[in-house]
Design a protein around this motif. Structure first.
Motif, mmCIF file in Angstrom:
data_model
loop_
_atom_site.group_PDB
_atom_site.id
_atom_site.type_symbol
_atom_site.label_atom_id
_atom_site.label_comp_id
_atom_site.label_asym_id
_atom_site.label_seq_id
_atom_site.Cartn_x
_atom_site.Cartn_y
_atom_site.Cartn_z
ATOM 1 N N UNK A 123 81.278 4.246 57.868
ATOM 2 C CA UNK A 123 80.135 3.614 57.684
ATOM 3 C C UNK A 123 78.674 4.473 57.458
ATOM 4 N N UNK A 124 77.913 4.502 56.460
ATOM 5 C CA UNK A 124 76.871 5.476 56.160
ATOM 6 C C UNK A 124 77.460 6.657 55.504
ATOM 7 N N UNK A 125 78.495 6.603 55.165
ATOM 8 C CA UNK A 125 79.296 8.020 54.644
ATOM 9 C C UNK A 125 78.812 7.823 53.162
ATOM 10 N N UNK A 126 78.929 9.187 52.408
ATOM 11 C CA UNK A 126 78.625 9.470 51.074
ATOM 12 C C UNK A 126 79.786 9.366 50.241
ATOM 13 N N UNK A 127 79.851 8.768 49.064
ATOM 14 C CA UNK A 127 80.667 9.228 48.156
ATOM 15 C C UNK A 127 80.202 9.640 46.834
ATOM 16 N N UNK A 128 80.405 10.707 46.359
ATOM 17 C CA UNK A 128 80.050 11.310 45.226
ATOM 18 C C UNK A 128 81.227 11.687 44.150
ATOM 19 N N UNK A 129 80.886 11.137 43.045
ATOM 20 C CA UNK A 129 81.798 11.029 41.821
ATOM 21 C C UNK A 129 81.305 11.874 40.726
ATOM 22 N N UNK A 130 82.080 12.929 40.020
ATOM 23 C CA UNK A 130 81.417 13.497 39.140
ATOM 24 C C UNK A 130 82.317 13.315 37.707
ATOM 25 N N UNK A 131 81.741 13.128 36.725
ATOM 26 C CA UNK A 131 82.545 13.095 35.440
ATOM 27 C C UNK A 131 81.539 12.250 34.243
ATOM 28 N N UNK A 132 82.321 12.260 33.113
ATOM 29 C CA UNK A 132 81.663 11.360 32.042
ATOM 30 C C UNK A 132 81.827 9.901 32.495
ATOM 31 N N UNK A 133 80.697 8.950 31.768
ATOM 32 C CA UNK A 133 80.587 7.606 32.035
ATOM 33 C C UNK A 133 80.060 7.122 30.919
ATOM 34 N N UNK A 134 80.680 5.948 30.542
ATOM 35 C CA UNK A 134 80.125 5.190 29.241
ATOM 36 C C UNK A 134 78.940 4.085 29.983
ATOM 37 N N UNK A 135 77.976 3.649 29.119
ATOM 38 C CA UNK A 135 76.804 2.770 29.586
ATOM 39 C C UNK A 135 76.754 1.777 28.642
ATOM 40 N N UNK A 136 76.919 0.435 29.345
ATOM 41 C CA UNK A 136 76.935 -0.852 28.257
ATOM 42 C C UNK A 136 78.041 -0.620 27.049
ATOM 43 N N UNK A 137 79.206 -0.082 27.654
ATOM 44 C CA UNK A 137 80.197 -0.028 26.845
ATOM 45 C C UNK A 137 80.075 1.125 25.854
ATOM 46 N N UNK A 138 79.278 1.996 25.609
ATOM 47 C CA UNK A 138 78.810 2.875 24.706
ATOM 48 C C UNK A 138 78.936 4.297 25.081
ATOM 49 N N UNK A 163 80.189 2.785 33.338
ATOM 50 C CA UNK A 163 79.313 3.110 34.445
ATOM 51 C C UNK A 163 79.297 1.459 35.512
ATOM 52 N N UNK A 164 79.160 0.445 34.467
ATOM 53 C CA UNK A 164 78.956 -0.676 35.139
ATOM 54 C C UNK A 164 80.190 -1.169 36.073
ATOM 55 N N UNK A 165 81.241 -1.120 35.402
ATOM 56 C CA UNK A 165 82.521 -1.441 36.087
ATOM 57 C C UNK A 165 82.821 -0.718 37.400
ATOM 58 N N UNK A 166 82.385 0.701 37.405
ATOM 59 C CA UNK A 166 82.626 1.467 38.511
ATOM 60 C C UNK A 166 81.648 1.099 39.407
ATOM 61 N N UNK A 167 80.322 0.567 39.314
ATOM 62 C CA UNK A 167 79.254 0.228 40.277
ATOM 63 C C UNK A 167 79.904 -1.236 40.827
ATOM 64 N N UNK A 168 80.660 -2.048 39.763
ATOM 65 C CA UNK A 168 81.173 -3.196 40.449
ATOM 66 C C UNK A 168 82.332 -2.828 41.423
ATOM 67 N N UNK A 169 83.244 -1.890 41.189
ATOM 68 C CA UNK A 169 84.129 -1.490 42.069
ATOM 69 C C UNK A 169 83.534 -1.064 43.382
ATOM 70 N N UNK A 170 82.590 -0.189 43.206
ATOM 71 C CA UNK A 170 82.053 0.384 44.447
ATOM 72 C C UNK A 170 81.412 -0.773 45.448
ATOM 73 N N UNK A 171 80.767 -1.679 44.589
ATOM 74 C CA UNK A 171 80.122 -2.780 45.442
ATOM 75 C C UNK A 171 81.156 -3.563 46.378
ATOM 76 N N UNK A 172 82.336 -3.778 45.799
ATOM 77 C CA UNK A 172 83.198 -4.616 46.209
ATOM 78 C C UNK A 172 83.872 -3.600 47.547
#
Length: 195
Positions: A123-138, A163-172
């Motif tokens: 808890x309070x820990x950081x996750x950093x993910x590097x790489x390419x991502x799409x935004x709004x499916x583009x 990006x949106x799917x990654x953030x959804x998984x992150x929120x879960x």
């Protein structure tokens, strides 16, 4: 013989500049998918306040150890055998880092990545993910579109993630986005904190 990744050499300094801030208050980091080990041997000595734990599937350990043996650091640990398909018998960490991994595994393993992060990040820990991502499916660039096509030719289930799917998984996984860092060569570094 040491495996060599040109991408690792190109992006190590921009990534390190962010990690120095993101990981300023952590004591240990688990790197998921350490690959050649080039990032680890660069980051660990530049972040002497923490312990850097490498990991990957076993097939990559020999090449990684060639780098770790050539550039040893007191705070750099040999790789743990971690596979996203399996349960991990490991401790919790203050931070988790992964570069260029989520687009080279299938979607179920991306989900597994976040499930395991939820279990093994303090808890309070950081996750950093590097790489390419799409935004709004583009795609954000023509080169990313070409890269995605190349990935899908190799394996239809691989590809640049939204990006949106990654953030959804992150929120879960109880992770909140701190910042979406713009990086060179049409890449991003997503910085999350566990609530």
């Amino acid at each position: 013989m040491q495996p060599y990744s040109k991408a690792c050499e190109n992006n190590k300094e921009p990534i390190l500049a962010i990690l120095k801030s993101a990981f300023s208050n952590v004591s240990n980091v688990l790197e998921i998918g350490s690959g050649s080990g080039q990032h680890a041997v660069h980051f660990a000595p530049a972040l002497p306040h923490l312990v850097w734990q490498t990991s990957d599937v076993v097939i990559n350990h020999q090449g990684m150890m060639a780098w770790l043996n050539a550039f040893p650091a007191d705070n750099l640990l040999p790789p743990l055998p971690l596979d996203l398909n399996d349960e991990w018998q490991i401790a919790r960490y203050d931070a988790i880092f992964s570069a260029n991994t989520l687009h080279i595994v299938n979607q179920s393993l991306v989900t597994s990545f976040f499930d395991k992060t939820a279990k093994h990040l303090n808890v309070g820990g950081k996750l950093c993910i590097y790489g390419p991502f799409n935004y709004a499916g583009k795609f954000t660039s023509e080169s990313n579109a070409e890269f995605d096509n190349w990935l899908k030719i190799k394996s239809p289930e691989c590809g640049i993630r939204d990006f949106e799917w990654i953030c959804e998984l992150a929120n879960e996984a109880q992770l909140e986005l701190v910042k979406d860092h713009e990086m060179p060569a049409n890449n991003r570094l997503l910085e999350f904190i566990k609530g």
